[in-house]
Motif scaffolding. Sequence first.
Motif, PDB file in Angstrom:
ATOM      1  N   LEU A 710       0.809  -1.216   0.000  1.00 56.66           N
ATOM      2  CA  LEU A 710       0.000   0.000   0.000  1.00 56.66           C
ATOM      3  C   LEU A 710       0.847   1.273   0.000  1.00 56.66           C
ATOM      4  CD1 LEU A 710      -3.007   0.566  -0.045  1.00 56.66           C
ATOM      5  CD2 LEU A 710      -3.017   0.581   2.457  1.00 56.66           C
ATOM      6  N   PHE A 711       1.916   1.308   0.793  1.00 53.86           N
ATOM      7  CA  PHE A 711       2.712   2.515   0.941  1.00 53.86           C
ATOM      8  C   PHE A 711       4.183   2.228   0.662  1.00 53.86           C
ATOM      9  CE2 PHE A 711      -0.892   3.117   3.923  1.00 53.86           C
ATOM     10  CZ  PHE A 711      -1.487   4.198   3.286  1.00 53.86           C
ATOM     11  N   ALA A 712       4.859   3.253   0.158  1.00 55.68           N
ATOM     12  CA  ALA A 712       6.296   3.125  -0.124  1.00 55.68           C
ATOM     13  C   ALA A 712       7.135   3.357   1.123  1.00 55.68           C
ATOM     14  CB  ALA A 712       6.697   4.115  -1.212  1.00 55.68           C
ATOM     15  N   SER A 713       6.586   4.047   2.123  1.00 54.35           N
ATOM     16  CA  SER A 713       7.287   4.306   3.372  1.00 54.35           C
ATOM     17  C   SER A 713       6.284   4.822   4.386  1.00 54.35           C
ATOM     18  CB  SER A 713       8.418   5.326   3.176  1.00 54.35           C
ATOM     19  OG  SER A 713       7.891   6.559   2.727  1.00 54.35           O
ATOM     20  N   GLY A 714       6.706   4.837   5.643  1.00 54.25           N
ATOM     21  CA  GLY A 714       5.811   5.335   6.678  1.00 54.25           C
ATOM     22  C   GLY A 714       6.555   5.729   7.928  1.00 54.25           C
ATOM     23  N   SER A 715       5.935   6.632   8.693  1.00 50.69           N
ATOM     24  CA  SER A 715       6.487   7.047   9.983  1.00 50.69           C
ATOM     25  C   SER A 715       5.419   6.888  11.050  1.00 50.69           C
ATOM     26  CB  SER A 715       6.968   8.499   9.934  1.00 50.69           C
ATOM     27  OG  SER A 715       7.500   8.883  11.177  1.00 50.69           O
ATOM     28  N   ALA A 716       5.754   6.120  12.079  1.00 53.76           N
ATOM     29  CA  ALA A 716       4.837   5.866  13.194  1.00 53.76           C
ATOM     30  C   ALA A 716       5.311   6.655  14.405  1.00 53.76           C
ATOM     31  CB  ALA A 716       4.777   4.379  13.504  1.00 53.76           C
ATOM     32  N   LEU A 717       4.468   7.556  14.904  1.00 52.01           N
ATOM     33  CA  LEU A 717       4.818   8.428  16.022  1.00 52.01           C
ATOM     34  C   LEU A 717       4.068   7.982  17.271  1.00 52.01           C
ATOM     35  CD1 LEU A 717       4.039  11.766  14.100  1.00 52.01           C
ATOM     36  CD2 LEU A 717       5.963  10.223  13.727  1.00 52.01           C
ATOM     37  N   ARG A 718       4.765   7.990  18.442  1.00 50.33           N
ATOM     38  CA  ARG A 718       4.160   7.629  19.738  1.00 50.33           C
ATOM     39  C   ARG A 718       3.165   6.478  19.564  1.00 50.33           C
ATOM     40  NH1 ARG A 718       3.467  12.725  18.166  1.00 50.33           N
ATOM     41  NH2 ARG A 718       1.387  13.539  17.709  1.00 50.33           N
ATOM     42  N   LEU A 719       3.660   5.428  19.013  1.00 51.62           N
ATOM     43  CA  LEU A 719       2.857   4.326  18.491  1.00 51.62           C
ATOM     44  C   LEU A 719       2.407   3.326  19.564  1.00 51.62           C
ATOM     45  CD1 LEU A 719       4.964   1.658  18.461  1.00 51.62           C
ATOM     46  CD2 LEU A 719       6.045   3.128  16.758  1.00 51.62           C
ATOM     47  N   VAL A 720       1.301   2.667  19.277  1.00 49.04           N
ATOM     48  CA  VAL A 720       0.872   1.496  20.038  1.00 49.04           C
ATOM     49  C   VAL A 720       1.280   0.259  19.249  1.00 49.04           C
ATOM     50  CG1 VAL A 720      -1.074   0.208  20.976  1.00 49.04           C
ATOM     51  CG2 VAL A 720      -1.098   2.710  21.045  1.00 49.04           C
ATOM     52  N   SER A 721       2.096  -0.593  19.870  1.00 48.41           N
ATOM     53  CA  SER A 721       2.488  -1.829  19.182  1.00 48.41           C
ATOM     54  C   SER A 721       1.810  -3.053  19.774  1.00 48.41           C
ATOM     55  CB  SER A 721       4.008  -2.009  19.233  1.00 48.41           C
ATOM     56  OG  SER A 721       4.456  -2.230  20.559  1.00 48.41           O
ATOM     57  N   ASP A 722       1.334  -2.941  21.023  1.00 45.04           N
ATOM     58  CA  ASP A 722       0.679  -4.080  21.683  1.00 45.04           C
ATOM     59  C   ASP A 722      -0.399  -3.530  22.600  1.00 45.04           C
ATOM     60  OD1 ASP A 722      -0.088  -6.345  23.094  1.00 45.04           O
ATOM     61  OD2 ASP A 722       1.956  -7.105  23.299  1.00 45.04           O
ATOM     62  N   TRP A 723      -1.665  -3.786  22.254  1.00 46.29           N
ATOM     63  CA  TRP A 723      -2.772  -3.192  23.003  1.00 46.29           C
ATOM     64  C   TRP A 723      -2.877  -3.705  24.432  1.00 46.29           C
ATOM     65  CZ3 TRP A 723      -4.754   1.160  21.652  1.00 46.29           C
ATOM     66  CH2 TRP A 723      -4.789   1.528  20.303  1.00 46.29           C
ATOM     67  N   ALA A 724      -2.273  -4.827  24.748  1.00 47.93           N
ATOM     68  CA  ALA A 724      -2.303  -5.333  26.119  1.00 47.93           C
ATOM     69  C   ALA A 724      -1.570  -4.402  27.079  1.00 47.93           C
ATOM     70  CB  ALA A 724      -1.699  -6.733  26.182  1.00 47.93           C
ATOM     71  N   TYR A 725      -0.721  -3.514  26.521  1.00 50.86           N
ATOM     72  CA  TYR A 725       0.044  -2.587  27.342  1.00 50.86           C
ATOM     73  C   TYR A 725      -0.631  -1.222  27.466  1.00 50.86           C
ATOM     74  CZ  TYR A 725       3.966  -5.825  27.474  1.00 50.86           C
ATOM     75  OH  TYR A 725       4.757  -6.924  27.704  1.00 50.86           O
ATOM     76  N   TYR A 726      -1.750  -1.035  26.758  1.00 48.63           N
ATOM     77  CA  TYR A 726      -2.418   0.257  26.827  1.00 48.63           C
ATOM     78  C   TYR A 726      -3.393   0.268  28.012  1.00 48.63           C
ATOM     79  CZ  TYR A 726      -4.103   4.736  25.166  1.00 48.63           C
ATOM     80  OH  TYR A 726      -4.418   6.070  25.071  1.00 48.63           O
ATOM     81  N   ASN A 727      -4.124   1.380  28.201  1.00 55.14           N
ATOM     82  CA  ASN A 727      -4.943   1.515  29.404  1.00 55.14           C
ATOM     83  C   ASN A 727      -6.231   0.694  29.330  1.00 55.14           C
ATOM     84  OD1 ASN A 727      -7.003   2.958  28.024  1.00 55.14           O
ATOM     85  ND2 ASN A 727      -6.010   4.917  28.430  1.00 55.14           N
ATOM     86  N   HIS A 728      -6.891   0.600  30.471  1.00 55.68           N
ATOM     87  CA  HIS A 728      -8.118  -0.203  30.542  1.00 55.68           C
ATOM     88  C   HIS A 728      -9.313   0.524  29.926  1.00 55.68           C
ATOM     89  CE1 HIS A 728     -11.277  -2.792  32.191  1.00 55.68           C
ATOM     90  NE2 HIS A 728     -11.895  -1.670  32.484  1.00 55.68           N
ATOM     91  N   GLY A 729      -9.499   1.804  30.314  1.00 54.90           N
ATOM     92  CA  GLY A 729     -10.715   2.512  29.934  1.00 54.90           C
ATOM     93  C   GLY A 729     -10.973   2.539  28.444  1.00 54.90           C
ATOM     94  N   TYR A 730      -9.934   2.803  27.659  1.00 47.60           N
ATOM     95  CA  TYR A 730     -10.089   2.876  26.202  1.00 47.60           C
ATOM     96  C   TYR A 730     -10.091   1.480  25.586  1.00 47.60           C
ATOM     97  CZ  TYR A 730      -8.920   4.004  21.335  1.00 47.60           C
ATOM     98  OH  TYR A 730      -8.912   4.090  19.974  1.00 47.60           O
ATOM     99  N   THR A 731      -9.103   0.677  25.946  1.00 44.85           N
ATOM    100  CA  THR A 731      -8.861  -0.568  25.223  1.00 44.85           C
ATOM    101  C   THR A 731      -9.919  -1.628  25.501  1.00 44.85           C
ATOM    102  OG1 THR A 731      -6.534  -0.057  25.681  1.00 44.85           O
ATOM    103  CG2 THR A 731      -7.005  -2.123  24.553  1.00 44.85           C
ATOM    104  N   SER A 732     -10.341  -1.748  26.754  1.00 50.19           N
ATOM    105  CA  SER A 732     -11.295  -2.814  27.084  1.00 50.19           C
ATOM    106  C   SER A 732     -12.653  -2.581  26.440  1.00 50.19           C
ATOM    107  CB  SER A 732     -11.441  -2.942  28.601  1.00 50.19           C
ATOM    108  OG  SER A 732     -12.015  -1.770  29.149  1.00 50.19           O
ATOM    109  N   ASN A 733     -12.970  -1.320  26.125  1.00 51.49           N
ATOM    110  CA  ASN A 733     -14.202  -1.063  25.373  1.00 51.49           C
ATOM    111  C   ASN A 733     -14.194  -1.804  24.045  1.00 51.49           C
ATOM    112  OD1 ASN A 733     -15.431   0.650  27.181  1.00 51.49           O
ATOM    113  ND2 ASN A 733     -14.758   2.509  26.199  1.00 51.49           N
ATOM    114  N   ILE A 734     -13.055  -1.725  23.358  1.00 54.23           N
ATOM    115  CA  ILE A 734     -12.990  -2.191  21.978  1.00 54.23           C
ATOM    116  C   ILE A 734     -12.563  -3.653  21.873  1.00 54.23           C
ATOM    117  CG2 ILE A 734     -11.972  -1.705  19.713  1.00 54.23           C
ATOM    118  CD1 ILE A 734     -11.386   1.150  20.818  1.00 54.23           C
ATOM    119  N   LEU A 735     -11.662  -4.080  22.761  1.00 55.95           N
ATOM    120  CA  LEU A 735     -11.095  -5.433  22.658  1.00 55.95           C
ATOM    121  C   LEU A 735     -11.438  -6.316  23.858  1.00 55.95           C
ATOM    122  CD1 LEU A 735      -7.499  -4.547  21.345  1.00 55.95           C
ATOM    123  CD2 LEU A 735      -9.535  -5.136  20.015  1.00 55.95           C
TER     124      LEU A 735
END
Length: 825
Positions: A710-735
């Motif tokens: 799809l893309f020739a290059s990309g830049s990921a800023l302040r990225l999430v690589s593993d949702w298990a490490y993110y917070n409860h309030g946001y992530t548990s809603n979706i996953l």
Amino acid sequence: MKYKLIAAALTLSLSACSSQSITAKASSVEPAQQVSLAASATSLQDQQNVITLKQIMADPDWFGRAPESWYWGDDSKTIFYRQKQLGNPLRDLYQLTPAQQASKDNGQLVSLAKQHQYDDKNAQVNSAGTHEIYIFKGNVYLKDLRSQVVKQVTRTSTKASQAMFLTNGDIAYRVGNSFYQHNLLNGQVIELATLVLADKKPAVKQPESYLAKEQHKLIDYIALQQRNNQLNVQQVENLQRENDTVADSRFYLGKDKRVRHAVLSPNGTKLIVSITDNKPSRAKTDIMPNYITSDGNIAAEKVRARVADNRKYNESLYVLDLVNSSKVPLSYDTLSGFDDDVLADVKKENYARLGKKYQSKKKPRNIHVLSMRQPIKWSADGTQVALMLEAWDNKTRWLTSVDFADASLTTQHKLHDDAWINWSFNEFGWLSKDGKNSLYYLSEESGYSHLYHKPLNGKARQLTSGNFEVSDITVSKHQDKFIFKANKKHPGIYEIYQVDLAKNFTALTDLGGMNNYQLSPDESKLLVEHSTLTMPPELYVKALDTNQAATRVTYTVSEQFLAMPWTAPNIVAIKSSHQAQPIYSKVYLPKNYDVTAEKNKAVMFSHGAGYLQNSHMGWSGYFREFMFHSMLVQQGYVVIDMDYRASKGYGRDWRTAIYRHMGSVEVEDMRDGVNWIIENANVDPKRIGTYGGSYGGFLTLMSMFTAPDLFASGSALRLVSDWAYYNHGYTSNILNTPEDDAIAYERSSPIYFAEGLEKPLLINAPMVDDNVFFEDSVRLVQRLIELEKQDFETAIYPVEPHGFVQPSSWLDEYRRIYKLFENTL
């Protein structure tokens, strides 16, 4: 070579002399010299119109400091707002009189000595409309609205809150976990209740051990002391019961507990209290190393819990009767579906993957008061109370009232969503009309957030309908009209509307763009914060009794900003190849994009937050990105910024399309966007890059890992690589949670797909990010190393949080992004 030329342009000073000053100096020279100088002036003017990274990543004070925390004065004519000081984060309070509004004057500074007289944005007015009460810097103030005389009610180092008028004319307020009633006529202060987070101990301790019991039996002196203590306690109890000037206002809620909510009734007779265990949700290992500190040592900052560690919690509800000093629990058992196994299908799927069989059974769910502004509201007369409750699994929301006779919760409205209940659109409140109390509330049950009205013992009526979202409700004084914000005209245009109980619907503004509002105290005017795609917010006044257009009253945007050649993006409805709704997108097009000798290069930007709208027609919080995109357009890039599925503003189904699989449907939408610019903007399919921060960084990774073509290059800023490490309030809603739904986390986390990287990737990671931890970038980099991937680079920012602050960091980050695109596209 091109990159070097642009880097050189970064040093161009925008404060260089203007062409007018050069022309003036040229008037005394020979004609040939005048021509030469005029040519130089034109050249310099062209340079000044070049958008540079150094300028757009500078401290944003350069383009203006927009009004903040704005509100009406008591006279419904004067306007107050806060404005950031130039060059530092402090805010000043400004007063804007009617004369100043008419003369394009931004008003005068309110001195620190007088701020307590005017800083009353959240004041509560008494039923007679004669006085208001408010909190300023932790103390209580009372203002006479006729004379404008302000009286300071409290002056303590403790912080007061929840100031209110009682139905008997007294005022009440909270200090810590104590509630006080204050008689303004005689000055008497009554402690209504103090919430004690301890177990109530017996007033007289009884002997428990063998030795103690023998002592009481054998030694008369010990027995006498015990009897006298008992008599003293009995006398105090009798006094409290028979003398109403003496009372014990303490309520014991149990040790190792904490108060989550406590709201006093307007008649001062009851408190609704919710408590939970006083246990940290975060683990001891949830720390963030801060390497750049004032003392030179590494600081282990305590940060939020990860969703994988976050424990399930429950809140207990009580009605405290302040008249008879009773404490009555409110059970959740009367709520419909309180014990449903709403995750049964999810658990079955996860069990089956492990070769196990899940047996569903009913079990009480963990329920708590919804985290929102004022989730507990009393009716004006204090006879009824409503609470917004939510299940810990995020699937069900209950709007309840309390039956005080039965000490039970009565469901007034239940909203269930197999995905998750939105954290927006939960507003509710009371109407008190014709001596009757009824409720209004927002609900997404139709697929969009709409307004409903419901008598306590009657059926709800939907007052608004259509494919648009309603929010920010204000009720008229006569309790018969609702004013609100909605995107009825277009998903990206938010105007102010009104509807009455007879469903008569009226548009109050027609400004276009993005609009927020406050109704004046006399309900004759709206104070509107208005912005457009290329214009930061300013304040406007719209009179409601005329058809005249709204009048602009602040002018805070700099002339320097207004003179810049910004590119106004087109808002395009791109046809989706996967569902019926179009994908609204901002498309930035360079001049002559359709007749270039070779096909254009392009960049796709993905906004953050997941649930956020950026392809609206107002000023964006991503203003640096907007300016960066304008710079790219000047250099021949096409830029596209999509409101992919899960974005805000397009209804429930759009929002929940990512349930249990983040980074899938969004990448489908990104592909549709790429195809659109290839077909409609003369773009070379092999010269398209992508970038984004936070959720946009996550999408950069997912697109490059799972759709490498799809893309020739990309830049990921302040990225999430593993949702298990993110917070409860946001992530548990979706996953859901990793404990219940590991499948959702594994198919939604980029780190599981890192082997798909084939194109150049730039990772930009702030190190003191307490939102998306630096750990996410570290783990991903190690994974890429172990996979023997070589076409990636990492830039770290040691002093930056999630939202960068230092202009030097912003500049470094975007120089690297720009260099990536210049080198690869």
